[in-house]
Design a protein around this motif. Structure first.
Motif, PDB file in Angstrom:
ATOM      1  N   VAL A  87       0.842  -1.201   0.000  1.00 42.81           N
ATOM      2  CA  VAL A  87       0.000   0.000   0.000  1.00 42.81           C
ATOM      3  C   VAL A  87       0.876   1.249   0.000  1.00 42.81           C
ATOM      4  O   VAL A  87       0.635   2.186  -0.771  1.00 42.81           O
ATOM      5  CB  VAL A  87      -0.973   0.003   1.204  1.00 42.81           C
ATOM      6  N   ILE A  88       1.900   1.284   0.842  1.00 39.47           N
ATOM      7  CA  ILE A  88       2.815   2.438   0.868  1.00 39.47           C
ATOM      8  C   ILE A  88       3.521   2.580  -0.482  1.00 39.47           C
ATOM      9  O   ILE A  88       3.703   3.694  -0.982  1.00 39.47           O
ATOM     10  CB  ILE A  88       3.843   2.299   2.019  1.00 39.47           C
ATOM     11  N   GLY A  89       3.900   1.469  -1.107  1.00 36.93           N
ATOM     12  CA  GLY A  89       4.533   1.520  -2.424  1.00 36.93           C
ATOM     13  C   GLY A  89       3.615   2.120  -3.480  1.00 36.93           C
ATOM     14  O   GLY A  89       4.046   2.953  -4.285  1.00 36.93           O
ATOM     15  N   VAL A  90       2.348   1.731  -3.470  1.00 37.69           N
ATOM     16  CA  VAL A  90       1.386   2.295  -4.424  1.00 37.69           C
ATOM     17  C   VAL A  90       1.192   3.782  -4.155  1.00 37.69           C
ATOM     18  O   VAL A  90       1.133   4.592  -5.086  1.00 37.69           O
ATOM     19  CB  VAL A  90       0.039   1.534  -4.353  1.00 37.69           C
ATOM     20  N   ILE A  91       1.109   4.170  -2.888  1.00 35.67           N
ATOM     21  CA  ILE A  91       0.947   5.587  -2.552  1.00 35.67           C
ATOM     22  C   ILE A  91       2.153   6.387  -3.042  1.00 35.67           C
ATOM     23  O   ILE A  91       2.003   7.461  -3.618  1.00 35.67           O
ATOM     24  CB  ILE A  91       0.723   5.776  -1.039  1.00 35.67           C
ATOM     25  N   ASN A  92       3.362   5.874  -2.821  1.00 34.71           N
ATOM     26  CA  ASN A  92       4.570   6.557  -3.311  1.00 34.71           C
ATOM     27  C   ASN A  92       4.531   6.698  -4.832  1.00 34.71           C
ATOM     28  O   ASN A  92       4.879   7.745  -5.372  1.00 34.71           O
ATOM     29  CB  ASN A  92       5.828   5.824  -2.883  1.00 34.71           C
ATOM     30  N   MET A  93       4.114   5.631  -5.522  1.00 36.71           N
ATOM     31  CA  MET A  93       4.032   5.681  -6.975  1.00 36.71           C
ATOM     32  C   MET A  93       3.031   6.750  -7.411  1.00 36.71           C
ATOM     33  O   MET A  93       3.312   7.553  -8.300  1.00 36.71           O
ATOM     34  CB  MET A  93       3.609   4.323  -7.534  1.00 36.71           C
ATOM     35  N   LEU A  94       1.863   6.795  -6.754  1.00 32.73           N
ATOM     36  CA  LEU A  94       0.854   7.792  -7.105  1.00 32.73           C
ATOM     37  C   LEU A  94       1.345   9.212  -6.830  1.00 32.73           C
ATOM     38  O   LEU A  94       1.051  10.136  -7.588  1.00 32.73           O
ATOM     39  CB  LEU A  94      -0.448   7.519  -6.351  1.00 32.73           C
TER      40      LEU A  94
END
Length: 155
Positions: A87-94
């Motif tokens: 989830v943190i990885g997706v947030i960073n990507m976004l």
């Protein structure tokens, strides 16, 4: 530099605010973030005041970094423990996609207001481009306070 110092300071603020003060501290981060953007945009009125412009840019990065700490903790509280990293990885990507899109969009707006010399732009383009970013950011801060988990106090 503000983006480096902001998360470190945000972590110190977060440790000190406790669970009861976390929402209030996050809201203050949002308010100061918006004020720092106003300050940064207002700095364009001081033509040769590089220190004012530099400090205001630092403040934007600092309060964005502080807010990121609170957002990361809210995600850790809401997402299942085995899904936190993804989830943190997706947030960073976004976040990075958003930065790229907003940089491109601001450049498009600036191109509508060219000045007389190459590489220079009129103040109107600057204020409109970054004004749109401020409006979107303020709207998202408002939406955060409307989330059910935020109102319940679980975020």
């Amino acid at each position: 530099m503000g983006l480096v110092v902001g998360p470190a300071a945000g972590a110190l603020f977060f440790k000190r605010c406790g669970c009861l003060g976390e929402k209030k501290a996050f809201l203050w981060c949002c308010i100061f973030n918006q004020l720092s953007w106003f300050f940064w945009m207002g700095a364009s009125r001081f033509n040769d005041a590089i220190l004012v412009f530099s400090f205001s840019g630092f403040a934007v990065g600092f309060f964005n970094g502080c807010g990121y700490v609170f957002m990361g903790n809210a995600v850790r509280n809401l997402a299942p423990m085995d899904k936190n990293a993804s989830v943190i990885g997706v947030i960073n990507m976004l976040l990075y996609i958003g930065v790229i899109i907003f940089q491109w969009g601001t450049g498009v707006v600036l191109d509508f207001f060219p000045a007389f010399s190459a590489g220079c732009y009129r103040e109107e383009g600057f204020l409109i481009g970054f004004g749109v970013i401020m409006l979107i950011q303020g709207w998202t801060f408002h939406l955060i306070t409307k989330a059910e988990s935020f109102r319940r106090g679980t975020a």
